[in-house]
Design a protein around this motif. Structure first.
Motif, mmCIF file in Angstrom:
data_model
loop_
_atom_site.group_PDB
_atom_site.id
_atom_site.type_symbol
_atom_site.label_atom_id
_atom_site.label_comp_id
_atom_site.label_asym_id
_atom_site.label_seq_id
_atom_site.Cartn_x
_atom_site.Cartn_y
_atom_site.Cartn_z
ATOM 1 N N HIS A 371 6.992 9.570 -10.947
ATOM 2 C CA HIS A 371 7.604 9.094 -9.705
ATOM 3 C C HIS A 371 6.970 7.771 -9.293
ATOM 4 N N VAL A 372 7.814 6.785 -8.994
ATOM 5 C CA VAL A 372 7.317 5.486 -8.545
ATOM 6 C C VAL A 372 7.684 5.301 -7.079
ATOM 7 N N GLY A 373 6.926 4.463 -6.399
ATOM 8 C CA GLY A 373 7.259 4.141 -5.017
ATOM 9 C C GLY A 373 6.735 5.157 -4.016
ATOM 10 N N ASP A 374 7.099 4.966 -2.764
ATOM 11 C CA ASP A 374 6.641 5.764 -1.636
ATOM 12 C C ASP A 374 7.865 6.232 -0.853
ATOM 13 N N THR A 375 8.175 7.504 -0.954
ATOM 14 C CA THR A 375 9.360 8.034 -0.288
ATOM 15 C C THR A 375 9.289 7.845 1.214
ATOM 16 N N SER A 376 8.100 8.009 1.800
ATOM 17 C CA SER A 376 7.950 7.820 3.251
ATOM 18 C C SER A 376 8.278 6.390 3.651
ATOM 19 N N ALA A 377 7.859 5.433 2.824
ATOM 20 C CA ALA A 377 8.166 4.032 3.118
ATOM 21 C C ALA A 377 9.677 3.790 3.036
ATOM 22 N N ASN A 378 10.318 4.396 2.046
ATOM 23 C CA ASN A 378 11.774 4.262 1.934
ATOM 24 C C ASN A 378 12.472 4.792 3.178
ATOM 25 N N ARG A 379 12.061 5.970 3.614
ATOM 26 C CA ARG A 379 12.687 6.577 4.792
ATOM 27 C C ARG A 379 12.435 5.737 6.036
ATOM 28 N N ALA A 380 11.208 5.196 6.144
ATOM 29 C CA ALA A 380 10.892 4.348 7.297
ATOM 30 C C ALA A 380 11.719 3.070 7.286
ATOM 31 N N ARG A 381 11.966 2.507 6.106
ATOM 32 C CA ARG A 381 12.792 1.302 6.014
ATOM 33 C C ARG A 381 14.196 1.588 6.541
ATOM 34 N N ALA A 382 14.761 2.711 6.117
ATOM 35 C CA ALA A 382 16.105 3.064 6.577
ATOM 36 C C ALA A 382 16.128 3.268 8.089
ATOM 37 N N ALA A 383 15.124 3.967 8.612
ATOM 38 C CA ALA A 383 15.094 4.262 10.047
ATOM 39 C C ALA A 383 14.912 2.994 10.871
ATOM 40 N N HIS A 384 13.970 2.140 10.491
ATOM 41 C CA HIS A 384 13.716 0.926 11.271
ATOM 42 C C HIS A 384 14.867 -0.065 11.162
ATOM 43 N N ALA A 385 15.637 0.004 10.083
ATOM 44 C CA ALA A 385 16.787 -0.893 9.946
ATOM 45 C C ALA A 385 17.975 -0.423 10.758
ATOM 46 N N TRP A 386 18.193 0.895 10.848
ATOM 47 C CA TRP A 386 19.435 1.409 11.419
ATOM 48 C C TRP A 386 19.269 2.206 12.706
#
Length: 603
Positions: A371-386
């Motif tokens: 697994h690559v990346g940070d799932t929490s960071a991905n979710r935070a990106r979506a939340a802070h954008a939308w």
């Protein structure tokens, strides 16, 4: 006639034609009708090129020209004074221009030309009527590209490719794009060699190292050439006629995502389990996760992520996925919100089934990639954008809150998502919450208030023992403890789940979790389980009786004795419960403010 530039020796056009065994007017007619015939062979008879060819034909044929126009008229009309090559060049320019517009519009002729640019979504904050959207954005998709992101899937990749090919008519399946995300050995050298690629219409895109699911899907989507881009996981078996409902629903609105029903796959037989349950509907949680739920609504709030179809045109207009997300997780929330908030919609195809392999105890189903990346960071990106101002809710969850103190956003630069939001004039998040009122208001996900639940006799309160956020196990417990802990969010409950009449509420929901009160365990602790927001689980129908203070579920009540809980007949129960420290949570305050600031959204 002018000199013909395509002739290397510079000979005049009329001399070239004179030397040819083919009459020169026949050559002109071939050139005039080439583009209309080409468009017909490409699958659509476009009226504009045919009209131009029909108009120019009598002008270029001498006998027809003499019948239609007398000598005096032929001398006066300007287009008779223009060289034939120039007339043909203008004709070709107009025909090619029209053909390019048609292709850019997704093959729907003029109906869709320019609709993306002309749609006023800055009415964006108002709701678009569904029937109008269907009429305005209708089109005629004919082909499907299937994208399979595969990482270490081995034989499962071949089984999936074969199943897709066998279940999809040849004239509809444009291609199967397999994105080999760092598999070792490469799929092209193991299970998907040249013979399999030719037989099953496979194109392979190879990542030399594992880039993650999101990047694999992005590369596959960008490479697709079909009218519809269909994303599957690399361990599925589409069922018979799966494609027909997808194309039917997609034709109503090119700005749709269509999701099939997900059923269970037997990995031994590669067939759908006979007793398989189907799922399609999810909703987003305040910690930027998602939950499956039982819904009769054909409109889907959030996709689970793996299985979906969308028009190639809408894929490019919305930008596909966030290319700064890594690995997997969070991309489904980002894509769902950019679809809904930016003028699209997500619809379930209830008569399209895709059998899906779930990873479980069987060793064959284990993931075979890093697994690559940070799932929490991905979710935070979506939340802070939308989420807009509602993104402040993330600070109430430990795996987000502890990172928020940094001066630079720990989830990275989200300007790429904001560019899409601004370009498409997307709606505020409050519009989404109101659009799915049945979830957020009627099922209590935006609670009118939160409170502590106190046993009046012992003066102790019921505390949820787990953490904020979605439960990894799907279950939890709650125990009695001192009420002197107002700063502890796990002390708070609220009304949740739909009631019998479809409005809030029929149960008790542990705030900022996905858990609802279900019963009492033998240990003397309360049992919780994932909230059935539809209200269809009778085990979660707990409520406090205002007059007596009984915590009741039909004829049963929860009583206390020496700090332990038990269930007994309400006639025998003497335990009285009450609510204390009642307050209005952040999400509710923000929602009420949005209703005041954007009343047209809630009209």
């Amino acid at each position: 006639f002018q000199q013909f530039p395509g002739r290397c020796d510079g000979a005049p056009l009329h001399r070239v034609m004179a030397k040819s065994s083919v009459p020169k007017y026949t050559i002109r007619l071939v050139l005039i009708w080439l583009m209309p015939v080409t468009s017909l062979l490409c699958g659509s008879s476009l009226w504009f090129p045919w009209l131009l060819a029909a108009v120019l034909t009598p002008i270029e044929v001498p006998k027809a020209r003499q019948l239609l126009f007398n000598a005096k008229t032929r001398k006066r009309l300007p287009f008779f004074k223009v060289p034939a090559l120039l007339r043909l060049s203008v004709l070709w320019l107009l025909q090619v221009w029209w053909f390019i517009l048609w292709r850019a519009g997704g093959g729907s002729a003029t109906a869709n030309a320019g609709t993306a640019a002309n749609l006023d979504i800055g009415e964006a904050e108002g709701e678009v009527d569904g029937s109008e959207a269907v009429n305005e954005f209708a089109w005629a998709p004919e082909t499907i590209s299937v994208v399979l992101p595969c990482a270490g899937e081995g034989e499962f990749a071949l089984n999936t490719v074969r199943s897709v090919f066998d279940a999809t008519p040849s004239e509809i399946l444009r291609e199967i794009i397999v994105v080999d995300d760092g598999s070792e050995p490469p799929l092209a050298e193991s299970h998907l060699g040249q013979h399999a690629q030719d037989k099953y219409r496979v194109r392979i895109i190879r990542h030399e190292k594992n880039m993650g699911l999101i990047r694999a899907k992005q590369d596959g989507g960008d490479a697709a050439t079909g009218d519809v881009v269909m994303f599957f996981d690399c361990h599925v078996a589409p069922q018979n006629a799966w494609h027909a409902p997808i194309l039917r629903l997609m034709a109503e609105n090119f700005r749709r995502i269509v999701v099939p029903m997900v059923t269970d796959l037997d990995v031994t037989t590669w067939r759908q389990h006979g007793d398989s349950n189907s799922q399609a509907s999810c909703y987003p949680t305040w910690d930027a996760d998602f939950k499956w739920f039982d819904s009769d609504d054909d409109y889907v709030a959030v996709i689970s992520g793996g299985l979906l179809g969308m028009s190639r045109r809408w894929w490019f207009e919305t930008g596909g996925y966030d290319d700064r997300m890594l690995g997997w997780g969070g991309e489904n929330l980002d894509q769902s919100l950019r679809i809904w908030l930016c003028g699209g919609e997500i619809v379930a195809a209830r008569d399209s089934a895709i059998a899906h392999m779930w990873r479980g105890g069987d060793r064959r189903t284990m993931a075979r990639y890093w697994h690559v990346g940070d799932t929490s960071a991905n979710r935070a990106r979506a939340a802070h954008a939308w989420f807009g101002e509602f993104a402040g809710k993330l600070d109430e969850y430990a795996h987000f809150g502890w990172r928020s103190w940094r001066s630079t956003p720990w989830y990275g630069d989200i300007s790429n998502i904001l560019e899409v939001r601004d370009r498409l004039k997307c709606r505020p998040f409050a519009w989404f919450l109101r659009r799915f009122k049945a979830l957020y208001e009627d099922a209590g996900l935006i609670p009118s208030s939160i409170f502590m639940l106190q046993d009046k006799a012992s003066q102790k309160c019921l505390r949820f023992d787990g953490y904020a956020g979605t439960s990894s196990s799907g279950a939890g417990t709650a125990t009695l403890t001192s009420c002197d802990r107002e700063g502890d969010h796990r002390m708070y409950w609220h009304l949740g789940n739909k009631g019998p009449n479809g409005t809030c509420c029929s149960g008790l929901h542990a705030w900022n979790t996905d858990q609802c009160l279900r019963g009492v365990a033998a240990s003397g602790s309360a049992e919780t389980a994932v909230c059935i927001v539809s209200g269809r689980d009778s085990r979660q129908t707990w409520s406090i009786e205002q007059s007596s203070g009984l915590l009741r579920r039909r004829g049963e009540c929860i009583s206390t004795e020496n700090g332990r809980l038990r269930i007994e007949s309400c006639r025998a129960s003497s335990t009285s419960w009450g609510t204390i420290s009642e307050t209005v949570p952040l999400e509710t305050r923000l929602y009420r403010e949005a209703r005041e600031q954007h009343p047209h959204v809630f009209a």
